[in-house]
Structures are given as structure tokens and as C-alpha cells.
Write a protein that holds these residues in place. Sequence first.
Motif, PDB file in Angstrom:
ATOM      1  N   ALA A   1       0.818  -1.219   0.000  1.00  0.00           N
ATOM      2  CA  ALA A   1       0.000   0.000   0.000  1.00  0.00           C
ATOM      3  C   ALA A   1       0.849   1.265   0.000  1.00  0.00           C
ATOM      4  O   ALA A   1       0.335   2.347  -0.243  1.00  0.00           O
ATOM      5  N   ASN A   2       2.124   1.152   0.252  1.00  0.00           N
ATOM      6  CA  ASN A   2       3.007   2.323   0.256  1.00  0.00           C
ATOM      7  C   ASN A   2       3.648   2.584  -1.100  1.00  0.00           C
ATOM      8  O   ASN A   2       4.518   3.429  -1.206  1.00  0.00           O
ATOM      9  N   THR A   3       3.244   1.866  -2.110  1.00  0.00           N
ATOM     10  CA  THR A   3       3.783   2.060  -3.449  1.00  0.00           C
ATOM     11  C   THR A   3       2.778   2.838  -4.286  1.00  0.00           C
ATOM     12  O   THR A   3       1.621   2.473  -4.380  1.00  0.00           O
ATOM     13  N   VAL A   4       3.259   3.933  -4.890  1.00  0.00           N
ATOM     14  CA  VAL A   4       2.431   4.796  -5.723  1.00  0.00           C
ATOM     15  C   VAL A   4       3.010   4.772  -7.133  1.00  0.00           C
ATOM     16  O   VAL A   4       4.190   5.047  -7.329  1.00  0.00           O
ATOM     17  N   VAL A   5       2.170   4.421  -8.108  1.00  0.00           N
ATOM     18  CA  VAL A   5       2.606   4.284  -9.502  1.00  0.00           C
ATOM     19  C   VAL A   5       1.930   5.353 -10.347  1.00  0.00           C
ATOM     20  O   VAL A   5       0.731   5.596 -10.207  1.00  0.00           O
ATOM     21  N   GLY A   6       2.711   5.987 -11.235  1.00  0.00           N
ATOM     22  CA  GLY A   6       2.154   6.990 -12.130  1.00  0.00           C
ATOM     23  C   GLY A   6       2.672   6.812 -13.536  1.00  0.00           C
ATOM     24  O   GLY A   6       3.815   6.396 -13.753  1.00  0.00           O
ATOM     25  N   MET A   7       1.800   7.117 -14.504  1.00  0.00           N
ATOM     26  CA  MET A   7       2.169   7.015 -15.918  1.00  0.00           C
ATOM     27  C   MET A   7       1.334   8.001 -16.715  1.00  0.00           C
ATOM     28  O   MET A   7       0.282   8.446 -16.252  1.00  0.00           O
ATOM     29  N   GLU A   8       1.805   8.341 -17.894  1.00  0.00           N
ATOM     30  CA  GLU A   8       1.002   9.150 -18.808  1.00  0.00           C
ATOM     31  C   GLU A   8       0.062   8.235 -19.570  1.00  0.00           C
ATOM     32  O   GLU A   8       0.359   7.056 -19.757  1.00  0.00           O
ATOM     33  N   ASN A   9      -1.037   8.799 -20.018  1.00  0.00           N
ATOM     34  CA  ASN A   9      -1.956   8.023 -20.847  1.00  0.00           C
ATOM     35  C   ASN A   9      -1.440   8.065 -22.280  1.00  0.00           C
ATOM     36  O   ASN A   9      -1.409   9.121 -22.903  1.00  0.00           O
ATOM     37  N   THR A  10      -1.015   6.928 -22.797  1.00  0.00           N
ATOM     38  CA  THR A  10      -0.498   6.864 -24.166  1.00  0.00           C
ATOM     39  C   THR A  10      -1.346   5.957 -25.048  1.00  0.00           C
ATOM     40  O   THR A  10      -0.872   5.432 -26.045  1.00  0.00           O
ATOM     41  N   GLY A  11      -2.583   5.747 -24.661  1.00  0.00           N
ATOM     42  CA  GLY A  11      -3.481   4.952 -25.491  1.00  0.00           C
ATOM     43  C   GLY A  11      -3.157   3.479 -25.463  1.00  0.00           C
ATOM     44  O   GLY A  11      -3.016   2.870 -24.407  1.00  0.00           O
TER      45      GLY A  11
END
Length: 149
Positions: A48-58
Motif C-alpha cells: 500500500a506504500n507504493t504509488v505508480v504513475g504514468m502518462e496516458n499513451t493509449g
Amino acid sequence: MEKVFIGIDISKLTLDVFVNSCSKTQHYQIENCSKAIKKFFKSFSNDANTVVGMENTGRYNFELYEVLSNLNLLVFVINPLHLKKSIGLLRGKNDKLDSQRIGIFLEKNYMDLQPWIAKSSEIQKISLLNSERRHRVRFIEADERFKLS
């Protein structure tokens, strides 16, 4: 426990992954396929301490969405325009830098963002097909306008 922020820059064949924790930062490059993504996230799964982020690339996000939907991680899909405006004018552009910028943006702003909620596999496929159709229709319309001029 310390939070771990993971910024991911997605391309057709590879994922550039920037992992930022209080103690260290690391960059990884993995294949954009389910097997490699599962292997990478094995050490982070159900944390629960892991935060993932990405751009939307379709369509290139699809493999990653599929794997992340089965894990208990906090995931954010960031609008590329929002990311670009928040960072401002910067020099240098490559996948490694982009993943780092996504990770840093995520660390600063994740409390203000809406988390990604996994859709069913069927809904994801329909969305992908609809997006692909829109792209192809635009391409055909542009081609027709070019022929008329």
C-alpha cells in the motif's frame, strides 16, 4: 514505512521505470509485455506504500493496465498536458528523463490527483478499439482532404 514512487514512461516496445524512495532512486528499462511487467512488480505487489504513475499513451498502456489491475497498488494515469504544464519549459527529452519527471510530479502531486480504477478487460478492449477507430477515421478524413486540394 516509506512511500515508494514509481514513474513510468511508456513506449511501444519498452517501459522506462523510475523508482524513487527516501533511501535511493533507480532507473530500469523493461519490455512492454505482461511477463516482464509482472516480474518487475513482483517485489512491489500488494504494498500500500507504493504509488505508480504514468502518462496516458493509449494502446501502449494496455499491457501495464492488465498487470496493475491485479495488484493492490495506488495507480495514477496522468494527463500528458497536465504534466507538461506543471513542469514548465525544460531542456532535454528522452524516455529516462520523462520517467523521472513523472515520478517527481507524482511525489509532489499524488494527493491532489484521482486514482486510476481498473476497468474490466472487455471494457478496456472496447475503449482501445474505439480509440483506434477514431484515429483511423481522422487519418482517412485527412487523406481525403489532401486528395481534394
